[in-house]
Design a protein around this motif. Sequence first.
Motif, mmCIF file in Angstrom:
data_model
loop_
_atom_site.group_PDB
_atom_site.id
_atom_site.type_symbol
_atom_site.label_atom_id
_atom_site.label_comp_id
_atom_site.label_asym_id
_atom_site.label_seq_id
_atom_site.Cartn_x
_atom_site.Cartn_y
_atom_site.Cartn_z
ATOM 1 N N VAL A 288 0.873 -1.179 0.000
ATOM 2 C CA VAL A 288 0.000 0.000 0.000
ATOM 3 C C VAL A 288 0.906 1.224 0.000
ATOM 4 C CG1 VAL A 288 -1.938 -1.092 1.164
ATOM 5 C CG2 VAL A 288 -0.116 -0.056 2.527
ATOM 6 N N PRO A 289 0.444 2.350 -0.561
ATOM 7 C CA PRO A 289 1.280 3.550 -0.593
ATOM 8 C C PRO A 289 1.655 3.997 0.824
ATOM 9 C CG PRO A 289 -0.610 3.796 -2.043
ATOM 10 C CD PRO A 289 -0.853 2.564 -1.241
ATOM 11 N N ARG A 290 2.889 4.387 0.997
ATOM 12 C CA ARG A 290 3.338 4.904 2.289
ATOM 13 C C ARG A 290 2.884 6.352 2.434
ATOM 14 N NH1 ARG A 290 7.599 7.580 4.723
ATOM 15 N NH2 ARG A 290 8.593 8.043 2.727
ATOM 16 N N LYS A 291 2.342 6.671 3.597
ATOM 17 C CA LYS A 291 1.900 8.036 3.864
ATOM 18 C C LYS A 291 2.928 8.699 4.778
ATOM 19 C CE LYS A 291 -2.454 9.006 4.172
ATOM 20 N NZ LYS A 291 -3.877 9.174 4.618
ATOM 21 N N PRO A 292 3.740 9.585 4.245
ATOM 22 C CA PRO A 292 4.778 10.213 5.072
ATOM 23 C C PRO A 292 4.175 11.077 6.171
ATOM 24 C CG PRO A 292 4.614 11.318 2.955
ATOM 25 C CD PRO A 292 3.729 10.112 2.877
ATOM 26 N N VAL A 293 4.944 11.243 7.245
ATOM 27 C CA VAL A 293 4.486 12.065 8.368
ATOM 28 C C VAL A 293 4.760 13.530 8.038
ATOM 29 C CG1 VAL A 293 4.713 12.534 10.835
ATOM 30 C CG2 VAL A 293 4.964 10.185 9.972
ATOM 31 N N ILE A 294 3.740 14.201 7.535
ATOM 32 C CA ILE A 294 3.817 15.619 7.188
ATOM 33 C C ILE A 294 2.527 16.272 7.670
ATOM 34 C CG2 ILE A 294 4.124 17.331 5.340
ATOM 35 C CD1 ILE A 294 5.187 15.071 3.555
ATOM 36 N N SER A 295 2.650 17.398 8.298
ATOM 37 C CA SER A 295 1.458 18.119 8.721
ATOM 38 C C SER A 295 0.581 18.425 7.505
ATOM 39 C CB SER A 295 1.862 19.430 9.412
ATOM 40 O OG SER A 295 0.716 20.187 9.753
ATOM 41 N N GLY A 296 -0.709 18.144 7.621
ATOM 42 C CA GLY A 296 -1.635 18.397 6.521
ATOM 43 C C GLY A 296 -1.600 17.353 5.431
ATOM 44 N N ILE B 199 2.792 19.146 -7.454
ATOM 45 C CA ILE B 199 3.987 18.756 -6.706
ATOM 46 C C ILE B 199 3.896 17.257 -6.444
ATOM 47 C CG2 ILE B 199 5.185 18.892 -4.489
ATOM 48 C CD1 ILE B 199 4.425 21.818 -4.333
ATOM 49 N N ILE B 200 4.972 16.551 -6.788
ATOM 50 C CA ILE B 200 5.037 15.117 -6.511
ATOM 51 C C ILE B 200 6.057 14.911 -5.397
ATOM 52 C CG2 ILE B 200 5.591 12.835 -7.416
ATOM 53 C CD1 ILE B 200 4.768 13.838 -10.176
ATOM 54 N N ILE B 201 5.613 14.402 -4.264
ATOM 55 C CA ILE B 201 6.515 14.087 -3.157
ATOM 56 C C ILE B 201 7.038 12.680 -3.381
ATOM 57 C CG2 ILE B 201 6.659 13.678 -0.673
ATOM 58 C CD1 ILE B 201 4.664 15.899 -0.259
ATOM 59 N N GLY B 202 8.298 12.610 -3.772
ATOM 60 C CA GLY B 202 8.901 11.335 -4.155
ATOM 61 C C GLY B 202 9.379 11.409 -5.588
ATOM 62 N N ILE C 130 5.703 26.652 -1.614
ATOM 63 C CA ILE C 130 5.616 26.390 -3.052
ATOM 64 C C ILE C 130 4.148 26.202 -3.407
ATOM 65 C CG2 ILE C 130 6.397 24.953 -4.962
ATOM 66 C CD1 ILE C 130 8.630 23.935 -3.148
ATOM 67 N N GLU C 131 3.673 27.024 -4.303
ATOM 68 C CA GLU C 131 2.270 26.939 -4.705
ATOM 69 C C GLU C 131 2.016 25.692 -5.559
ATOM 70 O OE1 GLU C 131 0.903 30.401 -6.666
ATOM 71 O OE2 GLU C 131 1.196 31.736 -4.942
ATOM 72 N N ALA C 132 0.858 25.084 -5.310
ATOM 73 C CA ALA C 132 0.455 23.917 -6.109
ATOM 74 C C ALA C 132 -1.047 23.744 -6.022
ATOM 75 C CB ALA C 132 1.160 22.662 -5.621
ATOM 76 N N ASP C 133 -1.617 23.254 -7.117
ATOM 77 C CA ASP C 133 -3.032 22.910 -7.114
ATOM 78 C C ASP C 133 -3.256 21.521 -6.525
ATOM 79 O OD1 ASP C 133 -3.853 25.309 -8.545
ATOM 80 O OD2 ASP C 133 -2.865 24.410 -10.284
ATOM 81 N N THR C 134 -2.276 20.653 -6.751
ATOM 82 C CA THR C 134 -2.385 19.275 -6.271
ATOM 83 C C THR C 134 -1.027 18.806 -5.759
ATOM 84 O OG1 THR C 134 -4.003 18.850 -8.034
ATOM 85 C CG2 THR C 134 -3.144 16.936 -6.831
ATOM 86 N N VAL C 135 -1.025 18.176 -4.595
ATOM 87 C CA VAL C 135 0.168 17.524 -4.056
ATOM 88 C C VAL C 135 -0.089 16.021 -4.090
ATOM 89 C CG1 VAL C 135 1.680 17.213 -2.070
ATOM 90 C CG2 VAL C 135 0.744 19.479 -2.583
ATOM 91 N N VAL C 136 0.806 15.297 -4.757
ATOM 92 C CA VAL C 136 0.642 13.850 -4.921
ATOM 93 C C VAL C 136 1.724 13.129 -4.128
ATOM 94 C CG1 VAL C 136 0.402 11.957 -6.553
ATOM 95 C CG2 VAL C 136 -0.196 14.278 -7.264
ATOM 96 N N LEU C 137 1.330 12.116 -3.378
ATOM 97 C CA LEU C 137 2.270 11.312 -2.604
ATOM 98 C C LEU C 137 2.748 10.125 -3.435
ATOM 99 C CD1 LEU C 137 0.357 11.200 0.817
ATOM 100 C CD2 LEU C 137 2.151 12.798 0.093
ATOM 101 N N ALA C 138 4.052 10.079 -3.685
ATOM 102 C CA ALA C 138 4.675 8.940 -4.372
ATOM 103 C C ALA C 138 5.958 8.604 -3.628
ATOM 104 C CB ALA C 138 4.955 9.277 -5.829
ATOM 105 N N ALA C 139 5.815 8.491 -2.297
ATOM 106 C CA ALA C 139 6.971 8.370 -1.405
ATOM 107 C C ALA C 139 7.178 6.942 -0.925
ATOM 108 C CB ALA C 139 6.796 9.318 -0.223
ATOM 109 N N GLY C 140 6.992 5.988 -1.807
ATOM 110 C CA GLY C 140 7.264 4.599 -1.458
ATOM 111 C C GLY C 140 6.038 3.835 -1.006
#
Length: 654
Positions: free
Chosen positions: A472-480, A502-505, A584-594
């Motif tokens: 399952v996708p890992r959910k990093p510990v980030i506020s919000g 923004i793609i995190i990962g 950093i401005e973004a319309d969508t932040v996507v988690l791809a962090a493992g």
Amino acid sequence: MKWKSLFEPINIRNLTLPNRVMMGSMHLGIEGIPEKEDAMIAFYAERAGENGPGLMVTGGISVSPEGDGGHHFLGFYRDQDLKTMNRLTTSVHKEGGRIAAQLFHAGRYAYSELTGIPSVAPSPLRSPIHKEAPTELSELDILNLLESYAEAGRKAKEVGFDAVEIMGSEGYLINQFLSPTTNKRTDQWGGSFEKRTRFPLAVLQAVRKAVGDDYPVIYRLSGMDLVPHSTTHEETLAFAKLVEENDADLLNIGIGWHESTTPTISMMVPRAGFIQIALDIKEEVAIPVIGSNRINDPVLADELLQKLDMVSMARPFLADSNLLRKSKNQSLDQINTCIACNQACLDHAFEGKAVSCLVNPRAGREHKWVYKKANTLKKILVIGGGVAGLEAARSHAELGHTVVLYEASEAIGGQFNLARRIPIKKEFDETVRYYTTELKRLGVTVNLNHKPSTEELLEHSPDLVVLATGVVPRKPVISGVERAVSYPEVLSGAVAVGKKVIIIGAGGIGCDLSHYLIEKGEHEILMLRRNGRMGEGLGKTTKWAMLQDLKKHGVKFRTNLHYEEITEEGLVITDSTTGKKEHIEADTVVLAAGQESNLPEEYNRLTDSGIQVAVIGGARLAGELDAKRAIYEGAKIAFEPQSIQTKQHQKDGA
């Protein structure tokens, strides 16, 4: 379908080939290793059976010691290797096949740090993919090399090869003489086009004289070098005619040098994407011409054979040794198609490892992973329909076991069903199609939309339960973090993505996601990772091309940072170098962090009940998605049941 030309015979001097398909040269990474001799011979012998390729070509066999490409090369100059070659040709002929030896010299592509011998070349120019500059060949060196090629041809014939192929492509020694990029000589062996052709033609003449008029000689000719200021298209056509005039029997057209920055054989290259150059050469010569590069489909091959004489399919025979038999039997849906991922073949070769295949880990292991009914037939329950579970089910069923597979979603395929949505990975469709067909053919019971309980599994009294429940996708510990979306949600089309993304990962998943978004529309994409480089974990032979394409489309990348908060307007980070916070401005932040292992705790009770359990794929080891390891582990537990570890699961190299 009705085949037009695929299975038409063709005569090459005194040799009759039963079909128009050549299995092109592949270095297996096990050549020249005594303890791997059986594996090498079994690899070729299996593919030499009835309805195998009309002709197989070995990996490059060095004509002289300094010509080795690195680790694990056979050499015509070693007596022990000649015995191995004789055993190889005998085994191939016993199976009814035909095999040619590739006469090889790496030139400046030789790894002198591995061979212990300085590399040589027409001119002392270092390749951009090597550390050391080669030594310039003297006039005497060149004459000695011509004799080495002739001696290699003689020995190839003596040990039973049916033909020889002169390797004059891919940027190796002969190609280096032909190209003005690598040949800066001012003597009779360099300068004008005529002088640059002198060594390649002299090699051809020497080999022809050595093997005689009744023996087939193939010339592997570079159709396009794809390096700056190299041989022109006009020169290539003129050289092809010269090769014909100097008594070559077949022209096998190669594309690209190893140092080229143009992808030629990866998945992102269209099928038969470079075939036009072979067609152009065919217009200029009367001898047969072979087309190559990204031909992985027999239907496409048959179409190409309406204009060409033969096609070369190398890696497709890694993926499926029975490709042509299945084609002749009209069982096209049973073909395990090469997806041009390069992960277990070319990546392994360049890393000095034994070559295999991501979709067929049995490649290179045919001598020990033998298809025969198991002595004791078992009932196998497989939980999870991703590629690890699919291969576990397929391999066990192939060995005669009764197999039931459970998949919690509505379709088999797992992460491949996401990957195949990415434009450059459409070949993954073929793998899902293959497993769908195989499970049906082998009688595997498939239960979709069903996650069985431990009690249900125990009711079946299985001999083995395979847990291939994936990740399952890992959910990093980030506020919000709840404001972000996951990569499966994006790839499945479940959520809409805004213009600024923004793609995190920035590993393989982040890169794939970027390619997907590029294809879908005009997005401004920024890939982030806390530290490290963009694309870490991608294969050596495909990473550079994928990153090059992302940069071309304006994808940006940043690293050495901390994630502070995901907001409604974007992402707050802290630069690790300066300590400065930035929004950093973004319309969508996507988690791809493992990913994290998706292994339900309730299945721990299976072991407590005395049931043998195997945990494989992402369920065993999450990390970055690794289909190569997942499929390998699925096969291994079937062919090597003694390797199953129930209590402690150690990482096992694929």
